[in-house]
Scaffold this active site. Sequence first.
Site, PDB file in Angstrom:
ATOM      1  N   ASP A  26       0.877  -1.167   0.000  1.00  0.00           N
ATOM      2  CA  ASP A  26       0.000   0.000   0.000  1.00  0.00           C
ATOM      3  C   ASP A  26       0.914   1.215   0.000  1.00  0.00           C
ATOM      4  O   ASP A  26       1.975   1.200   0.626  1.00  0.00           O
ATOM      5  CB  ASP A  26      -0.907   0.009   1.234  1.00  0.00           C
ATOM      6  CG  ASP A  26      -1.987   1.086   1.123  1.00  0.00           C
ATOM      7  OD1 ASP A  26      -2.451   1.342  -0.005  1.00  0.00           O
ATOM      8  OD2 ASP A  26      -2.356   1.674   2.144  1.00  0.00           O
TER       9      ASP A  26
ATOM     10  N   ASP B  27       2.253  12.001  -9.486  1.00  0.00           N
ATOM     11  CA  ASP B  27       3.562  12.110 -10.138  1.00  0.00           C
ATOM     12  C   ASP B  27       3.826  13.477 -10.784  1.00  0.00           C
ATOM     13  O   ASP B  27       4.950  13.973 -10.694  1.00  0.00           O
ATOM     14  CB  ASP B  27       3.720  10.993 -11.194  1.00  0.00           C
ATOM     15  CG  ASP B  27       4.014   9.635 -10.560  1.00  0.00           C
ATOM     16  OD1 ASP B  27       4.153   9.592  -9.330  1.00  0.00           O
ATOM     17  OD2 ASP B  27       4.100   8.634 -11.302  1.00  0.00           O
TER      18      ASP B  27
ATOM     19  N   LYS C 177      12.570   6.392 -12.939  1.00  0.00           N
ATOM     20  CA  LYS C 177      11.732   6.386 -11.733  1.00  0.00           C
ATOM     21  C   LYS C 177      11.924   5.090 -10.944  1.00  0.00           C
ATOM     22  O   LYS C 177      11.987   5.113  -9.713  1.00  0.00           O
ATOM     23  CB  LYS C 177      10.258   6.571 -12.136  1.00  0.00           C
ATOM     24  CG  LYS C 177       9.305   6.582 -10.949  1.00  0.00           C
ATOM     25  CD  LYS C 177       7.847   6.769 -11.366  1.00  0.00           C
ATOM     26  CE  LYS C 177       6.908   6.289 -10.272  1.00  0.00           C
ATOM     27  NZ  LYS C 177       5.501   6.212 -10.706  1.00  0.00           N
TER      28      LYS C 177
END
Lengths: 200, 200
Positions: free
Chosen positions: A69, A155, A175
Amino acid sequence: MEVVVSTRNKDKFREISEILEDSSIKTVSLEDFPDAPMVEEDGDTFADNAAKKALVLARFTKRFTVADDSGLEVDYLNGAPGVYSARFSGVGATYQSNNEKLLQSLEGVSEEQRKARFVCCVAIADEHGIVGIVEGESRGIIDTQQRGDNGFGYDPLFISFDYNRTFAELDPSEKNKISHRAKAFAKAKDVILKYIKENS
Amino acid sequence: MEVVVSTRNKDKFREISEILEDSSIKTVSLEDFPDAPMVEEDGDTFADNAAKKALVLARFTKRFTVADDSGLEVDYLNGAPGVYSARFSGVGATYQSNNEKLLQSLEGVSEEQRKARFVCCVAIADEHGIVGIVEGESRGIIDTQQRGDNGFGYDPLFISFDYNRTFAELDPSEKNKISHRAKAFAKAKDVILKYIKENS
């Protein structure tokens, strides 16, 4: 050993599988368990949601399971949106409405106070219980406008300290080197390999 | 409902029992389960240690259980000492040697970078699994010298933003209003009361 990655999202499954890649690990997606229960992510912490998901699914699949999560924590907002990242702007929240709400919440707030971190928590469980809970974080600052077309979620607003560009301005390969999720699953891999060693 | 508080420390048990106090909750200490197993706190995160402890003890005692793990995270040290708070200065670490190591690690470091937080993570479990994992934090800054005689651990070095005094300069009653542990167990109480309501 078979490891269930508790996602039905193909892109996420591939990304995580690449991080966990090892001759002793065979990753399996939740797609292979169409009847697996949905676990509601209504916990107070990322660890709560990840641990419940991993435990429920390890028991259901009778296999070693990893579940994650993640979310964004902004200093000025005392850690919000946190576990509410996906539904920050309310019922029917979209990436766009969440980003707009975040920009609004930080209007006029100084750069120093716009510091934030993306956090990913991964829980690792077998049928008998929690084997480990690990965390990865990526630190940065919230931009005053959205930049970039890659990625998803927050993002376009998250300027990573590692690159001084937003996550949405990075190639996936850039990333994935420094993301909270990559760091958390790299730690999860260590836990899994240790488990395999101790149980073989 | 009986709730096992997974500590053998009388002071800690009393402090936690006071926070959890409710007509429907009866707290029981680990002293009542002398054969309960020791759970090694070797996890990567506070949640990991707390979740494992709660699960193992809920199964052993066959009762609803709360377990906590806590520590200090310093910004400049990228979150260290974290889960290593109790053994920061190595084997045989004492409060004093840990505090000295922390002062050394921050020598010449600016006030802005000396920001820190105390974190407490509480896991709640029954025999079947994790019911919840909650977290409380208390924010502050690391002092350049030890002040105060109360408390324990890093308390003499942690200046709480709530009082502008170190935790060791606070009365227990002042500290218990704003401490990471008090906040985490207050959240745990909500989880327990919700559980009782749903299972009665």
